[in-house]
Scaffold this motif. Sequence first.
Motif, PDB file in Angstrom:
ATOM      1  N   ALA A 166      46.597  36.592  15.038  1.00  0.00           N
ATOM      2  CA  ALA A 166      46.513  36.226  16.455  1.00  0.00           C
ATOM      3  C   ALA A 166      46.230  34.735  16.607  1.00  0.00           C
ATOM      4  O   ALA A 166      45.220  34.232  16.102  1.00  0.00           O
ATOM      5  CB  ALA A 166      45.430  37.045  17.139  1.00  0.00           C
ATOM      6  N   LEU A 168      45.288  31.092  18.361  1.00  0.00           N
ATOM      7  CA  LEU A 168      44.185  30.641  19.204  1.00  0.00           C
ATOM      8  C   LEU A 168      44.598  29.473  20.086  1.00  0.00           C
ATOM      9  O   LEU A 168      45.487  28.688  19.732  1.00  0.00           O
ATOM     10  CB  LEU A 168      43.002  30.197  18.338  1.00  0.00           C
ATOM     11  CG  LEU A 168      42.278  31.281  17.541  1.00  0.00           C
ATOM     12  CD1 LEU A 168      41.507  30.663  16.389  1.00  0.00           C
ATOM     13  CD2 LEU A 168      41.349  32.073  18.451  1.00  0.00           C
ATOM     14  N   TYR A 249      42.143  34.016  22.137  1.00  0.00           N
ATOM     15  CA  TYR A 249      43.479  34.351  21.661  1.00  0.00           C
ATOM     16  C   TYR A 249      44.520  34.263  22.775  1.00  0.00           C
ATOM     17  O   TYR A 249      44.252  34.599  23.928  1.00  0.00           O
ATOM     18  CB  TYR A 249      43.486  35.777  21.079  1.00  0.00           C
ATOM     19  CG  TYR A 249      42.456  35.962  20.000  1.00  0.00           C
ATOM     20  CD1 TYR A 249      42.641  35.426  18.724  1.00  0.00           C
ATOM     21  CD2 TYR A 249      41.274  36.651  20.256  1.00  0.00           C
ATOM     22  CE1 TYR A 249      41.692  35.584  17.746  1.00  0.00           C
ATOM     23  CE2 TYR A 249      40.318  36.818  19.281  1.00  0.00           C
ATOM     24  CZ  TYR A 249      40.525  36.280  18.026  1.00  0.00           C
ATOM     25  OH  TYR A 249      39.568  36.418  17.054  1.00  0.00           O
ATOM     26  N   SER A 273      44.918  30.533  13.611  1.00  0.00           N
ATOM     27  CA  SER A 273      44.979  31.948  13.986  1.00  0.00           C
ATOM     28  C   SER A 273      43.920  32.723  13.213  1.00  0.00           C
ATOM     29  O   SER A 273      43.347  32.222  12.237  1.00  0.00           O
ATOM     30  CB  SER A 273      46.366  32.525  13.698  1.00  0.00           C
ATOM     31  OG  SER A 273      46.668  32.434  12.320  1.00  0.00           O
TER      32      SER A 273
END
Length: 308
Positions: A166, A168, A249, A273
């Motif tokens: 994920a 950022l 995120y 991430s």
Amino acid sequence: MRSFDPVQLGSIELFCRAAELHSFTAAAELLGLTPASVSRSISRLEARLGVRLFARTTRNIRLTNEGEIYYRQCQQALEQIAEAERVITGTQKIPSGRLRVSVGTPYAHHRLLPLLPRFQAEHPQIELDISIANRVIDFVDEGFDLAIRLGTPKDSSLIAHELEDATLGIFASPDYLRRRGQPVTLDDLDQHDCIRFILPSSGKPMPWEFRDENGQPVDINVRSPYSVSDDVLGAVSWAVAGGGLFQFYHFIAESALYRNALTEVLQNYSGRSRQFSILYPQNRHLSARVRAFVDFLRRAIPGAPPRE
């Protein structure tokens, strides 16, 4: 020498049914026995263990603390036996049964829960029990089948499969940016209100993660009088309300970005991430319902790798 005889195994099954139904009589009716025989069987089990499993009154029964612990582990053992029989006989063509999943609040609200209606439609015979909390769990004592967590576990007894990486970003509300201006460099963070998230595991603020002008990773412990503990979504709500900058995120921010409730800043320094993983004990038989859940998430979540 056998550890358990058929009578003992039968007593364990009776105990689990009585615990589920909160009644010796209901368990007896379900299994075609008399209430007295169920009561005697459980009394023999308590005598063998040397503990009281149920607190009994004239109206009902309830598990003692020892009974709760014994029930969770016995129920899991019985389910594994049943699952093993279904696997070797090929009878479980349709995944079914109860699935207990532990997931943290950000991933639950912005990833998992919106997908569950699709999973329910595909697998109506699976019973879902979703626990949403930001804490360390005990798979055995608490009876969880799966957990979704940030990062990879340090516990070598757990198997981890990557769910997604994920990305950022740094976000703030348009109102905040009109009042305070946009940061242009990482040094500008010292002049802004930065909302920190305190990690439950360590009690320390989570560092903000960037890439510098050369693409190298940089972690910054921002200085600020503002922080949120326990629930990271509290910090997100604070940022949306105009309280300051916060790193989180993109999959959480996307709906607020779409309705112009948030703006992303410092994009020249983005690119970091964090990995979310599906975890389960390595000695746990991977049931058909667990496989169905894992396969579904890997199909449904953007960028998730295919199942190994």
